[in-house]
Design a protein around this motif. Structure first.
Motif, PDB file in Angstrom:
ATOM      1  N   TYR A  35     -79.998   0.487 -49.314  1.00  0.00           N
ATOM      2  CA  TYR A  35     -80.703  -0.800 -49.323  1.00  0.00           C
ATOM      3  C   TYR A  35     -80.104  -1.697 -48.258  1.00  0.00           C
ATOM      4  CZ  TYR A  35     -81.595  -5.566 -51.054  1.00  0.00           C
ATOM      5  OH  TYR A  35     -81.949  -6.875 -51.168  1.00  0.00           O
ATOM      6  N   SER A 100     -75.247   4.946 -50.645  1.00  0.00           N
ATOM      7  CA  SER A 100     -75.258   3.747 -51.493  1.00  0.00           C
ATOM      8  C   SER A 100     -76.431   3.783 -52.482  1.00  0.00           C
ATOM      9  CB  SER A 100     -75.253   2.503 -50.600  1.00  0.00           C
ATOM     10  OG  SER A 100     -74.786   1.430 -51.352  1.00  0.00           O
ATOM     11  N   MET A 101     -77.469   2.955 -52.324  1.00  0.00           N
ATOM     12  CA  MET A 101     -78.603   3.026 -53.248  1.00  0.00           C
ATOM     13  C   MET A 101     -79.198   4.434 -53.267  1.00  0.00           C
ATOM     14  SD  MET A 101     -82.259   1.007 -53.062  1.00  0.00           S
ATOM     15  CE  MET A 101     -82.816   1.904 -51.601  1.00  0.00           C
ATOM     16  N   TYR A 104     -77.523   6.329 -55.839  1.00  0.00           N
ATOM     17  CA  TYR A 104     -77.964   6.054 -57.218  1.00  0.00           C
ATOM     18  C   TYR A 104     -79.228   6.877 -57.523  1.00  0.00           C
ATOM     19  CZ  TYR A 104     -75.407   1.667 -56.035  1.00  0.00           C
ATOM     20  OH  TYR A 104     -74.497   0.739 -55.580  1.00  0.00           O
ATOM     21  N   ARG A 138     -78.039  -9.914 -58.550  1.00  0.00           N
ATOM     22  CA  ARG A 138     -79.236  -9.237 -58.002  1.00  0.00           C
ATOM     23  C   ARG A 138     -80.493 -10.055 -58.318  1.00  0.00           C
ATOM     24  NH1 ARG A 138     -77.782  -4.343 -55.950  1.00  0.00           N
ATOM     25  NH2 ARG A 138     -76.243  -3.099 -57.073  1.00  0.00           N
ATOM     26  N   MET A 157     -76.588 -10.026 -44.899  1.00  0.00           N
ATOM     27  CA  MET A 157     -76.072  -8.711 -45.304  1.00  0.00           C
ATOM     28  C   MET A 157     -75.329  -7.929 -44.204  1.00  0.00           C
ATOM     29  SD  MET A 157     -77.549  -6.256 -48.052  1.00  0.00           S
ATOM     30  CE  MET A 157     -76.648  -4.809 -48.564  1.00  0.00           C
ATOM     31  N   MET A 190     -81.893  -1.110 -58.906  1.00  0.00           N
ATOM     32  CA  MET A 190     -80.423  -1.003 -58.916  1.00  0.00           C
ATOM     33  C   MET A 190     -79.833  -1.765 -60.100  1.00  0.00           C
ATOM     34  SD  MET A 190     -79.228  -1.016 -54.916  1.00  0.00           S
ATOM     35  CE  MET A 190     -80.043  -2.494 -54.331  1.00  0.00           C
ATOM     36  N   HIS A 243     -69.327   0.033 -44.732  1.00  0.00           N
ATOM     37  CA  HIS A 243     -70.300   0.563 -45.686  1.00  0.00           C
ATOM     38  C   HIS A 243     -71.310   1.510 -45.017  1.00  0.00           C
ATOM     39  CE1 HIS A 243     -72.273   0.464 -49.580  1.00  0.00           C
ATOM     40  NE2 HIS A 243     -73.420   0.109 -49.037  1.00  0.00           N
TER      41      HIS A 243
HETATM   42  C1  MLT Z   1     -76.796  -0.355 -50.518  1.00  0.00           C
HETATM   43  O1  MLT Z   1     -76.130  -0.298 -49.474  1.00  0.00           O
HETATM   44  O2  MLT Z   1     -77.655   0.499 -50.787  1.00  0.00           O
HETATM   45  C2  MLT Z   1     -76.542  -1.484 -51.472  1.00  0.00           C
HETATM   46  O3  MLT Z   1     -75.622  -2.369 -50.943  1.00  0.00           O
HETATM   47  C3  MLT Z   1     -76.066  -0.955 -52.799  1.00  0.00           C
HETATM   48  C4  MLT Z   1     -75.889  -1.994 -53.843  1.00  0.00           C
HETATM   49  O4  MLT Z   1     -76.315  -3.141 -53.673  1.00  0.00           O
HETATM   50  O5  MLT Z   1     -75.329  -1.653 -54.920  1.00  0.00           O
END
Ligand code: MLT
Length: 267
Positions: A35, A100-101, A104, A138, A157, A190, A243
């Motif tokens: 994300y 990251s996302m 998930y 969020r 971001m 998320m 990241h």
């Molecule tokens: C991402 O990089 O996908 C997000 O920062 C993940 C998150 O917000 O947990």
């Protein structure tokens, strides 16, 4: 820069159109972006992997050229899009790398469709659900996006994602290409995702965990602890990366992804 072998449109995947890029040939590996980005974040590792892998990099629901369906969605719905894509491509079980996302969503996919995953790489990602503060934040971000659009995210971001100033500019522009609806959808997914720790500790497929040593969103100490939950997990720390290790240090990140499909000499 490698050009995609195919940039295709897959129609009618649960009422969505899922776009994906496909590069190289060999062992199938699906690359799921984070994300608020799209499949193009993987482009720096493509030249390092395409001689060995059939790389499939979708734009997840609501990102890139794949439109969102509604303002809310779940990690399981996003994972089911990928399962439909695999069905269309006639791929049974694949290696999955989730950033990251995207991590998930990979975990949701393993949770519901374990037979479709041969191995998992979590890149700057985590298996734990959000704590209350993060979840509340969020929903605050969702309100900001509703009021001000993606620009507010494009401004705030990139500095959290990387120390690399040139990369920050590129990422800001990528965020500006996304839709408010997609960002809202993903933030909801998320926020409401379950805790995958127990499931992660019990999976018996190869697992690689890749972390940026300077990541402020998923700190390396937390990733080290998480890797300890699964006896098969191998940890690769990408030095001086934040990241976005696949963009900040494609060579080390690609080496971690290659390790996923190779036998672990210590096991
Ligand atoms: C991402 O990089 O996908 C997000 O920062 C993940 C998150 O917000 O947990």
């Amino acid at each position: 820069m490698s050009l995609p072998k195919e940039v295709m449109r897959v129609e009618n995947l649960q009422e969505t159109n899922l776009y994906y890029a496909r590069y190289g040939s060999g062992t199938p590996m699906v690359l799921l972006h984070g994300y608020p980005l799209d499949h193009s974040v993987w482009e720096p590792v493509v030249p390092l992997l395409s001689a060995q892998y059939d790389l499939i990099a979708p734009d997840l629901r609501g990102f890139g050229r794949t439109r969102a369906i509604e303002d809310s969605c779940t990690v399981y719905e996003m994972a089911s899009d990928i399962v439909h894509l695999l069905d269309r491509l006639e791929l049974g079980s694949v290696y999955i790398a989730g950033h990251s996302m995207g991590g998930y969503i990979s975990l949701a996919l393993i949770d519901h469709w374990p037979e479709r995953v041969s191995g998992l790489a979590l890149v700057a990602s985590k298996v734990m659900s959000d704590d209350l503060v993060t979840r509340k934040n969020r929903y605050a971000v969702i309100e900001q996006i509703k009021n001000s659009g993606v620009e507010i995210v494009a401004r705030s971001m990139p500095a959290r994602l990387t120390q690399d100033t040139a990369l920050r500019i590129k990422i800001a522009s990528l965020i500006r290409d996304q839709s408010s609806q997609g960002l809202i959808c993903a933030q909801t997914a998320m926020a409401e995702r379950p805790d995958f720790s127990k499931m992660f500790s019990s999976i018996r497929i190869p697992v690689v965990v890749i972390a940026g040593s300077e990541d402020s969103i998923v700190p390396v100490a937390a990733v080290e602890k998480m890797a300890g939950l699964n006896s098969r997990a191998r940890l690769s720390v990408v030095k001086e990366a934040g990241h976005m290790p696949m963009m900040e240090d494609p060579e080390t990140t690609a080496a971690g992804l290659i390790a996923l499909t190779e036998k672990d000499p210590s096991k």
